[in-house]
Scaffold this motif. Structure first.
Motif, PDB file in Angstrom:
ATOM      1  N   ASP A  97      14.231  -1.078 -11.418  1.00 34.17           N
ATOM      2  CA  ASP A  97      14.938  -2.350 -11.325  1.00 34.17           C
ATOM      3  C   ASP A  97      14.869  -2.883  -9.890  1.00 34.17           C
ATOM      4  OD1 ASP A  97      15.683  -2.152 -13.998  1.00 34.17           O
ATOM      5  OD2 ASP A  97      17.540  -1.077 -13.518  1.00 34.17           O
ATOM      6  N   GLY A  98      14.551  -4.183  -9.756  1.00 31.48           N
ATOM      7  CA  GLY A  98      14.480  -4.790  -8.436  1.00 31.48           C
ATOM      8  C   GLY A  98      13.519  -4.059  -7.533  1.00 31.48           C
ATOM      9  N   ASP A  99      12.375  -3.709  -8.045  1.00 31.04           N
ATOM     10  CA  ASP A  99      11.405  -2.875  -7.336  1.00 31.04           C
ATOM     11  C   ASP A  99      11.061  -3.468  -5.963  1.00 31.04           C
ATOM     12  OD1 ASP A  99       9.286  -1.257  -6.565  1.00 31.04           O
ATOM     13  OD2 ASP A  99       8.534  -1.061  -8.610  1.00 31.04           O
ATOM     14  N   PRO A 100      11.462  -2.794  -4.866  1.00 35.35           N
ATOM     15  CA  PRO A 100      11.197  -3.324  -3.528  1.00 35.35           C
ATOM     16  C   PRO A 100       9.745  -3.166  -3.076  1.00 35.35           C
ATOM     17  CG  PRO A 100      12.247  -1.184  -3.347  1.00 35.35           C
ATOM     18  CD  PRO A 100      12.231  -1.536  -4.814  1.00 35.35           C
ATOM     19  N   ALA A 112      16.594   7.710  -6.277  1.00 35.73           N
ATOM     20  CA  ALA A 112      17.698   6.947  -5.682  1.00 35.73           C
ATOM     21  C   ALA A 112      18.520   6.245  -6.761  1.00 35.73           C
ATOM     22  CB  ALA A 112      17.157   5.925  -4.694  1.00 35.73           C
ATOM     23  N   GLN A 113      17.888   5.946  -7.898  1.00 35.73           N
ATOM     24  CA  GLN A 113      18.595   5.320  -9.015  1.00 35.73           C
ATOM     25  C   GLN A 113      19.163   6.361  -9.982  1.00 35.73           C
ATOM     26  OE1 GLN A 113      16.283   2.291 -10.975  1.00 35.73           O
ATOM     27  NE2 GLN A 113      15.973   1.103  -9.113  1.00 35.73           N
ATOM     28  N   GLY A 114      19.031   7.640  -9.595  1.00 32.72           N
ATOM     29  CA  GLY A 114      19.611   8.708 -10.411  1.00 32.72           C
ATOM     30  C   GLY A 114      18.784   9.092 -11.609  1.00 32.72           C
ATOM     31  N   GLY A 115      17.494   8.811 -11.583  1.00 28.89           N
ATOM     32  CA  GLY A 115      16.634   9.124 -12.722  1.00 28.89           C
ATOM     33  C   GLY A 115      15.538  10.100 -12.345  1.00 28.89           C
ATOM     34  N   THR A 116      14.633  10.292 -13.264  1.00 27.10           N
ATOM     35  CA  THR A 116      13.467  11.131 -13.027  1.00 27.10           C
ATOM     36  C   THR A 116      12.222  10.340 -13.381  1.00 27.10           C
ATOM     37  OG1 THR A 116      13.614  12.038 -15.272  1.00 27.10           O
ATOM     38  CG2 THR A 116      14.695  13.273 -13.513  1.00 27.10           C
ATOM     39  N   GLU A 133       5.755   5.968  -3.327  1.00 25.51           N
ATOM     40  CA  GLU A 133       7.172   5.655  -3.137  1.00 25.51           C
ATOM     41  C   GLU A 133       7.969   5.731  -4.435  1.00 25.51           C
ATOM     42  OE1 GLU A 133       7.919   1.967  -1.187  1.00 25.51           O
ATOM     43  OE2 GLU A 133       6.199   2.164   0.155  1.00 25.51           O
ATOM     44  N   LEU A 134       7.284   5.780  -5.568  1.00 26.34           N
ATOM     45  CA  LEU A 134       7.965   5.685  -6.866  1.00 26.34           C
ATOM     46  C   LEU A 134       8.992   6.794  -7.063  1.00 26.34           C
ATOM     47  CD1 LEU A 134       8.318   4.355  -9.604  1.00 26.34           C
ATOM     48  CD2 LEU A 134       6.402   5.711 -10.456  1.00 26.34           C
ATOM     49  N   VAL A 150       0.850  -1.184   0.000  1.00 26.88           N
ATOM     50  CA  VAL A 150       0.000   0.000   0.000  1.00 26.88           C
ATOM     51  C   VAL A 150       0.891   1.241   0.000  1.00 26.88           C
ATOM     52  CG1 VAL A 150      -1.670   1.326   1.337  1.00 26.88           C
ATOM     53  CG2 VAL A 150      -1.911  -1.146   1.147  1.00 26.88           C
ATOM     54  N   GLY A 151       0.526   2.235  -0.806  1.00 26.75           N
ATOM     55  CA  GLY A 151       1.320   3.450  -0.910  1.00 26.75           C
ATOM     56  C   GLY A 151       2.469   3.341  -1.885  1.00 26.75           C
ATOM     57  N   ALA A 152       2.461   2.274  -2.714  1.00 26.06           N
ATOM     58  CA  ALA A 152       3.573   2.040  -3.641  1.00 26.06           C
ATOM     59  C   ALA A 152       3.737   3.177  -4.637  1.00 26.06           C
ATOM     60  CB  ALA A 152       3.360   0.724  -4.370  1.00 26.06           C
TER      61      ALA A 152
END
Length: 208
Positions: free
Chosen positions: A96-99, A84-88, A77-78, A72-74
């Motif tokens: 990648d490896g979506d927690p 954190a992966q240096g993107g936008t 979090e995006l 919930v709330g995913a």
């Protein structure tokens, strides 16, 4: 497409047949649906079904149904995950490896069981069994003028994109395949894609 009386009649018949088949499948899958619903419900807090607005035929929005595969709330979090992966954050963003994906959710995605509730969308005539991918509004506003052709037909649970790579495809490749599908669409082509989908799902190709 769909401008003559015969074409409009064919579209109505096709939609009715899709809805009938989807209803039969829903009834046949009731035990499986109940098991999956219980797994989702007890694996993590939150609703069993994930609901999201998608764009259907002629640009009409509708609510799509899937079994929930994320915490919930995913969606909130995006942005943090992407940064954190240096993107936008973009319309076609994948992590990648979506927690955010739950353990049960990963299994449901790998087996495509998370998509079974979309049979409800077919019964409601929001979708067909076969068609272009139903996309979110933010994706549709990025369309090149040629991509609008995919909105001339109902979106589908499966399609040419599903049997050609699914998540292994880039956004552009998926759109191009949807355009090819619209041009070649026929009852025979749809039937072939349905049979190919069974094989792809069993082999778990491009599912993550």
């Amino acid at each position: 497409m769909g401008t003559t009386p015969m074409a409009r009649l064919a579209e109505r018949v096709t939609g009715a047949l899709n809805a009938l088949v989807a209803l039969v499948l829903l009834m046949a899958f009731v035990p499986l649906l109940l098991v999956v619903a219980c797994l989702v419900r007890f694996s993590s807090p939150g609703p069993i079904l994930f609901r999201q607005q998608r764009i259907g035929r002629f640009g009409v929005p509708f609510t799509i149904y899937k079994f929930r595969t994320m915490k919930v709330g995913a969606e909130q979090e995006l942005q943090d995950l992407v940064r954190a992966q240096g993107g936008t954050v973009g319309a076609y963003m994948k992590v990648d490896g979506d927690p955010r994906i739950t353990r049960i959710g990963a299994f449901l995605r790998a087996t495509s069981l998370d998509e079974l509730p979309q049979l409800l969308n077919v019964v409601k005539r929001d979708m067909n069994l076969v068609g272009p991918r139903p996309q979110i509004p933010d994706e549709v506003v990025t369309y090149h003028h040629l991509h609008w052709r995919r909105l001339l037909v109902p979106p589908g649970i499966t399609g040419l994109w599903q049997v050609s790579g699914r998540s292994d495809l880039s956004a552009q490749q998926a759109l191009e395949l949807d355009d090819i599908y619209v041009k070649q669409r026929s009852a025979f082509f749809d039937t072939r894609l349905l049979f190919r989908t069974v094989w792809v799902v069993l082999a778990r190709r491009g599912a993550y």
